[in-house]
Design an enzyme around this catalytic site. Structure first.
Site, mmCIF file in Angstrom:
data_model
loop_
_atom_site.group_PDB
_atom_site.id
_atom_site.type_symbol
_atom_site.label_atom_id
_atom_site.label_comp_id
_atom_site.label_asym_id
_atom_site.label_seq_id
_atom_site.Cartn_x
_atom_site.Cartn_y
_atom_site.Cartn_z
ATOM 1 N N VAL A 98 74.900 34.293 83.162
ATOM 2 C CA VAL A 98 74.657 32.859 83.398
ATOM 3 C C VAL A 98 75.498 32.342 84.572
ATOM 4 O O VAL A 98 75.005 31.568 85.407
ATOM 5 C CB VAL A 98 74.918 32.051 82.105
ATOM 6 C CG1 VAL A 98 74.792 30.557 82.365
ATOM 7 C CG2 VAL A 98 73.946 32.483 81.008
ATOM 8 N N LYS A 116 77.816 26.965 73.053
ATOM 9 C CA LYS A 116 77.405 26.260 71.820
ATOM 10 C C LYS A 116 78.396 26.425 70.683
ATOM 11 O O LYS A 116 78.639 25.517 69.917
ATOM 12 C CB LYS A 116 76.004 26.694 71.392
ATOM 13 C CG LYS A 116 75.906 28.117 70.900
ATOM 14 C CD LYS A 116 74.731 28.814 71.477
ATOM 15 C CE LYS A 116 75.171 29.316 72.846
ATOM 16 N NZ LYS A 116 74.314 30.318 73.424
ATOM 17 N N GLU A 119 74.366 20.371 78.405
ATOM 18 C CA GLU A 119 72.912 20.590 78.312
ATOM 19 C C GLU A 119 72.577 22.060 78.070
ATOM 20 O O GLU A 119 71.654 22.402 77.323
ATOM 21 C CB GLU A 119 72.239 20.108 79.614
ATOM 22 C CG GLU A 119 70.727 20.285 79.659
ATOM 23 C CD GLU A 119 70.000 19.445 78.622
ATOM 24 O OE1 GLU A 119 69.985 18.219 78.757
ATOM 25 O OE2 GLU A 119 69.444 20.027 77.670
ATOM 26 N N GLY A 133 67.272 44.803 76.118
ATOM 27 C CA GLY A 133 68.206 43.739 76.495
ATOM 28 C C GLY A 133 67.867 42.376 75.889
ATOM 29 O O GLY A 133 68.491 41.378 76.233
ATOM 30 N N GLU A 166 71.556 41.698 71.467
ATOM 31 C CA GLU A 166 72.887 42.228 71.779
ATOM 32 C C GLU A 166 73.119 43.514 70.986
ATOM 33 O O GLU A 166 72.475 43.738 69.961
ATOM 34 C CB GLU A 166 73.966 41.226 71.329
ATOM 35 C CG GLU A 166 73.782 39.836 71.854
ATOM 36 C CD GLU A 166 74.519 39.592 73.153
ATOM 37 O OE1 GLU A 166 75.304 40.454 73.560
ATOM 38 O OE2 GLU A 166 74.289 38.536 73.757
ATOM 39 N N ASP A 175 73.637 31.569 65.776
ATOM 40 C CA ASP A 175 73.365 30.934 67.076
ATOM 41 C C ASP A 175 72.494 29.687 66.876
ATOM 42 O O ASP A 175 72.787 28.627 67.438
ATOM 43 C CB ASP A 175 72.674 31.970 67.984
ATOM 44 C CG ASP A 175 72.247 31.399 69.316
ATOM 45 O OD1 ASP A 175 73.091 31.296 70.218
ATOM 46 O OD2 ASP A 175 71.052 31.033 69.446
ATOM 47 N N LYS A 198 73.438 25.523 67.454
ATOM 48 C CA LYS A 198 72.614 24.602 68.251
ATOM 49 C C LYS A 198 72.099 23.445 67.384
ATOM 50 O O LYS A 198 72.072 22.300 67.832
ATOM 51 C CB LYS A 198 71.429 25.357 68.871
ATOM 52 C CG LYS A 198 71.847 26.406 69.900
ATOM 53 C CD LYS A 198 70.673 27.300 70.268
ATOM 54 C CE LYS A 198 71.083 28.444 71.165
ATOM 55 N NZ LYS A 198 70.057 29.488 71.276
HETATM 56 N N1 HSE Z 1 71.132 34.544 72.115
HETATM 57 C C1 HSE Z 1 70.429 33.310 72.296
HETATM 58 C C2 HSE Z 1 68.971 33.495 71.952
HETATM 59 C C3 HSE Z 1 70.497 32.795 73.704
HETATM 60 O O1 HSE Z 1 68.535 34.599 71.614
HETATM 61 O O2 HSE Z 1 68.252 32.505 72.006
HETATM 62 C C4 HSE Z 1 71.647 31.915 73.966
HETATM 63 O O3 HSE Z 1 71.850 30.970 72.977
#
Ligand code: HSE
Length: 427
Positions: A14, A105, A129, A187, A190, A201, A205
């Protein structure tokens, strides 16, 4: 024209994408935004990586104190991820009065109140954002586009990795472990996929998005979370026969008073639901506001340029606005005591169990549901001429806790071999 200096902490996927966007669009932003954005410093231990991007040696540092004390730096972009050292670096930047733009996040949802307090002390900007749904401008939409509304609900596919895995399981009929391995090779997932596949994750969010949507701090601990690791391809196939698509959903509901419901879990949705066609690694958020009605945003939730796009949009905002906006709610460590987080939420359910093919077994199962006041919409019995058969049923809307009690009782019936899955049905 005003020149604004930017520092980038971390040149991973990023960070590198962000650098390239800033470098390649510099003239475009001069013309369209009236500001000259100059990358003045990068914090990166792998010096060669920075040199390969064409960054001057004098601008490469491995010392955060040097970066945040650089008088040419006005805005610090944090794209390191995780809590530490990112938290200390962000606080160091805010203490020095630099505005911060972050894609982090986990850091943001856990320490938002602390970061915001630090930003307020030096009147620095704090922009995030890119922390939610990558390139999809969901945060600005909530803050600057839908602020006229009481947002009633937010339903999202906000994790690309799990959406990619579920899409492939559904398309190919392959099982979870097989698709995960392939996703890791390609890819999309992870090496340690826990944060994505166990729903962390998405929960990070959802904590941020529902706090913004409902103007109340929604701590991570209040987000109910289940991942996709127990999903069987059989469930996806049976769901398909009944007209459903399986997704990992993030759901936030607000009664407009003090009750909030926030949950991340796999769920079936009707195949004609707007979110059903969001496939592969794409993300989408479907919002309902009291004035606007339905709104849906769709796009890439990860990646160098999509996430870089969100970061640079925040950099431009920070560079062109002197007035700083913070959370619209009281952003303290303890959330508002009056907020009630619903745990006994209501949903419909898909239940798959295996039973002996004997007269009376279905009547016993139906008896348990009747006892808990749960009504059945649909029931399919599979297989003939085998001793143990799969049975799939869909319930009407019921309470989570009643359903869990009923499932415990069903598992105790002699002729029920196993209760194999319980999946919520939404929308
Ligand atoms: N690993 C996250 C996803 C991307 O698969 O959406 C970044 O938050």
């Amino acid at each position: 024209m005003k020149t604004v200096g930017v520092a980038i902490l971390g040149l991973g996927v990023v960070g590198s994408g962000t650098y390239k966007i800033l470098r390649d669009h510099r003239e475009f932003y001069r013309k369209t935004q009236g500001v000259d954005l100059s990358v003045e410093s990068v914090l990166e231990i792998n010096k060669q990586r920075a040199l390969d991007l064409g960054i001057e040696e004098s601008k490469i540092s491995d010392n955060i104190a040097e970066v945040v004390s650089n008088p040419n730096v006005d805005i610090v972009v944090e794209v390191i991820g995780g809590v530490e050292p990112a938290k200390s670096f962000v606080l160091a930047a805010l203490h020095s009065g630099k505005s911060v733009v972050t894609s982090n996040k986990e850091l943001f949802c856990k320490y938002w109140y602390e970061l915001e307090a630090a930003a307020r002390r030096t009147n620095a900007g704090l922009y995030y954002e890119a922390s939610c749904v990558g390139g999809v401008p969901i945060i600005r939409t909530l803050i600057d586009g839908l602020q006229a509304n009481v947002v009633q609900s937010l339903t999202g596919i906000i994790n690309g990795t799990t959406n990619y895995i579920l899409t492939r399981m559904s398309r190919e009929g392959s099982d979870y472990k097989e698709v995960l391995k392939d996703a890791q090779k390609l890819g999309y997932a992870e090496k340690d996929p826990t944060a994505d596949v166990e729903g962390y994750d998405a929960a990070y969010k959802l904590s941020i998005l529902s706090s913004l949507a409902f103007h109340k701090r929604v701590p991570l601990e209040n987000v109910y979370r289940e991942g996709i690791t127990n999903i069987s391809v059989k469930d996806i196939e049976y769901g398909k026969e009944l007209g459903y698509v399986l997704k990992l959903l993030a759901i936030g509901k607000n009664d407009g008073k003090n009750s909030i419901e926030v949950r991340v879990h796999p769920a079936f949705i009707r195949k004609d639901h707007p979110l059903a066609s969001v496939n592969d690694s794409f993300n989408a958020v479907y919002l309902v506001g009291d004035s606007v009605g339905d709104v849906m945003l769709y796009g890439r939730g990860a990646g160098d340029f999509p996430t870089g796009s969100a970061i640079v949009s925040d950099v431009i905002y920070a560079a062109t606005h002197s007035e700083v906006k913070y959370a619209t709610f009281k952003n303290t460590e303890e959330p508002d005591k009056n907020t009630k987080f619903v745990t006994d939420f209501r949903s419909r359910y898909f239940i798959r169990f295996t039973a002996k093919d004997k007269a009376g077994v279905l009547a016993k199962v139906a008896g348990v549901f009747a006892k808990y006041n749960i009504s059945i919409i649909d029931l399919i019995q599979k297989g003939e001429g085998i001793d143990e058969i799969p049975i799939i049923l869909i319930t009407h809307e019921t309470n989570e806790f009643s359903l869990r009690r009923a499932i415990e009782k069903i598992a105790e019936i002699d002729d029920v071999v196993s209760v194999d899955s319980t999946i919520r049905v939404e929308g």
